[in-house]
Scaffold this motif. Structure first.
Motif, PDB file in Angstrom:
ATOM      1  N   MET A   1      -2.292   7.492  -0.633  1.00  0.00           N
ATOM      2  CA  MET A   1      -1.415   6.502  -0.062  1.00  0.00           C
ATOM      3  C   MET A   1      -1.294   6.713   1.448  1.00  0.00           C
ATOM      4  O   MET A   1      -1.290   5.740   2.198  1.00  0.00           O
ATOM      5  N   ARG A   2      -1.236   7.995   1.868  1.00  0.00           N
ATOM      6  CA  ARG A   2      -1.149   8.263   3.313  1.00  0.00           C
ATOM      7  C   ARG A   2      -2.393   7.794   4.049  1.00  0.00           C
ATOM      8  O   ARG A   2      -2.316   7.260   5.153  1.00  0.00           O
ATOM      9  N   LYS A   3      -3.537   8.006   3.433  1.00  0.00           N
ATOM     10  CA  LYS A   3      -4.786   7.569   4.066  1.00  0.00           C
ATOM     11  C   LYS A   3      -4.817   6.044   4.201  1.00  0.00           C
ATOM     12  O   LYS A   3      -5.222   5.510   5.230  1.00  0.00           O
ATOM     13  N   LEU A   4      -4.389   5.362   3.158  1.00  0.00           N
ATOM     14  CA  LEU A   4      -4.366   3.899   3.228  1.00  0.00           C
ATOM     15  C   LEU A   4      -3.350   3.414   4.254  1.00  0.00           C
ATOM     16  O   LEU A   4      -3.609   2.456   4.980  1.00  0.00           O
ATOM     17  N   ASP A   5      -2.194   4.076   4.340  1.00  0.00           N
ATOM     18  CA  ASP A   5      -1.211   3.695   5.360  1.00  0.00           C
ATOM     19  C   ASP A   5      -1.790   3.857   6.762  1.00  0.00           C
ATOM     20  O   ASP A   5      -1.578   3.021   7.644  1.00  0.00           O
TER      21      ASP A   5
ATOM     22  N   TYR B   1      -7.175  -3.959   6.441  1.00  0.00           N
ATOM     23  CA  TYR B   1      -6.343  -3.363   5.401  1.00  0.00           C
ATOM     24  C   TYR B   1      -4.922  -3.891   5.523  1.00  0.00           C
ATOM     25  O   TYR B   1      -4.337  -3.905   6.594  1.00  0.00           O
ATOM     26  N   LYS B   2      -4.336  -4.291   4.387  1.00  0.00           N
ATOM     27  CA  LYS B   2      -2.975  -4.818   4.402  1.00  0.00           C
ATOM     28  C   LYS B   2      -2.180  -4.211   3.250  1.00  0.00           C
ATOM     29  O   LYS B   2      -2.684  -4.073   2.144  1.00  0.00           O
ATOM     30  N   CYS B   3      -0.939  -3.844   3.540  1.00  0.00           N
ATOM     31  CA  CYS B   3      -0.015  -3.415   2.492  1.00  0.00           C
ATOM     32  C   CYS B   3       0.719  -4.674   2.047  1.00  0.00           C
ATOM     33  O   CYS B   3       1.479  -5.262   2.809  1.00  0.00           O
ATOM     34  N   ILE B   4       0.462  -5.110   0.816  1.00  0.00           N
ATOM     35  CA  ILE B   4       1.014  -6.395   0.369  1.00  0.00           C
ATOM     36  C   ILE B   4       2.224  -6.242  -0.539  1.00  0.00           C
ATOM     37  O   ILE B   4       2.865  -7.241  -0.872  1.00  0.00           O
ATOM     38  N   GLY B   5       2.548  -5.022  -0.930  1.00  0.00           N
ATOM     39  CA  GLY B   5       3.716  -4.809  -1.781  1.00  0.00           C
ATOM     40  C   GLY B   5       4.145  -3.372  -1.741  1.00  0.00           C
ATOM     41  O   GLY B   5       3.327  -2.470  -1.561  1.00  0.00           O
TER      42      GLY B   5
ATOM     43  N   ASP C   1       9.869   1.728  -4.551  1.00  0.00           N
ATOM     44  CA  ASP C   1      10.264   3.114  -4.290  1.00  0.00           C
ATOM     45  C   ASP C   1       9.165   4.111  -4.634  1.00  0.00           C
ATOM     46  O   ASP C   1       9.085   5.187  -4.046  1.00  0.00           O
ATOM     47  N   ILE C   2       8.307   3.767  -5.593  1.00  0.00           N
ATOM     48  CA  ILE C   2       7.324   4.737  -6.069  1.00  0.00           C
ATOM     49  C   ILE C   2       5.872   4.334  -5.857  1.00  0.00           C
ATOM     50  O   ILE C   2       4.973   5.135  -6.093  1.00  0.00           O
ATOM     51  N   ASP C   3       5.590   3.120  -5.431  1.00  0.00           N
ATOM     52  CA  ASP C   3       4.188   2.741  -5.242  1.00  0.00           C
ATOM     53  C   ASP C   3       4.038   1.693  -4.150  1.00  0.00           C
ATOM     54  O   ASP C   3       5.012   1.138  -3.653  1.00  0.00           O
ATOM     55  N   LYS C   4       2.774   1.460  -3.785  1.00  0.00           N
ATOM     56  CA  LYS C   4       2.428   0.435  -2.806  1.00  0.00           C
ATOM     57  C   LYS C   4       1.184  -0.292  -3.304  1.00  0.00           C
ATOM     58  O   LYS C   4       0.368   0.279  -4.025  1.00  0.00           O
ATOM     59  N   THR C   5       1.036  -1.534  -2.897  1.00  0.00           N
ATOM     60  CA  THR C   5      -0.137  -2.329  -3.245  1.00  0.00           C
ATOM     61  C   THR C   5      -0.835  -2.725  -1.945  1.00  0.00           C
ATOM     62  O   THR C   5      -0.178  -3.190  -1.014  1.00  0.00           O
ATOM     63  N   TYR C   6      -2.146  -2.497  -1.918  1.00  0.00           N
ATOM     64  CA  TYR C   6      -2.928  -2.769  -0.714  1.00  0.00           C
ATOM     65  C   TYR C   6      -3.958  -3.853  -0.985  1.00  0.00           C
ATOM     66  O   TYR C   6      -4.406  -4.033  -2.107  1.00  0.00           O
ATOM     67  N   SER C   7      -4.371  -4.504   0.086  1.00  0.00           N
ATOM     68  CA  SER C   7      -5.422  -5.504   0.009  1.00  0.00           C
ATOM     69  C   SER C   7      -6.492  -5.135   1.026  1.00  0.00           C
ATOM     70  O   SER C   7      -6.179  -4.772   2.166  1.00  0.00           O
ATOM     71  N   MET C   8      -7.764  -5.204   0.577  1.00  0.00           N
ATOM     72  CA  MET C   8      -8.898  -4.910   1.454  1.00  0.00           C
ATOM     73  C   MET C   8     -10.142  -5.545   0.857  1.00  0.00           C
ATOM     74  O   MET C   8     -10.157  -5.867  -0.335  1.00  0.00           O
TER      75      MET C   8
END
Length: 64
Positions: free
Chosen positions: A1-5, A15-19, A22-29
């Motif tokens: 997650m840190r690498k994607l951030d 790269y976009k964080c779309i969601g 508290d416990i997860d994130k959703t990315y678009s690429m």
């Protein structure tokens, strides 16, 4: 997650964080940036050969 951030911050057009919860994130690429690889398997003999080669290299460069 840190690498994607970090990638989101460095390349926001790709790269976009779309969601985020508290416990997860959703990315678009783009799909072409996703890859899965099998781990490399090396025998103990190959590992030892690489160690020796690296030792010789460091000795040659004067960094050992």
């Amino acid at each position: 997650m840190r690498k994607l951030d970090a990638l989101v911050n460095e390349f926001p057009e790709v790269y976009k964080c779309i969601g985020e919860t508290d416990i997860d994130k959703t990315y678009s690429m783009p799909k072409k940036y996703v890859s899965y690889r099998k781990p490399r398997r090396m025998s103990e003999e190959e590992k030892e050969q690489r160690r020796e080669r690296l030792k010789r290299f460091h000795k040659k460069m004067g960094t050992e």
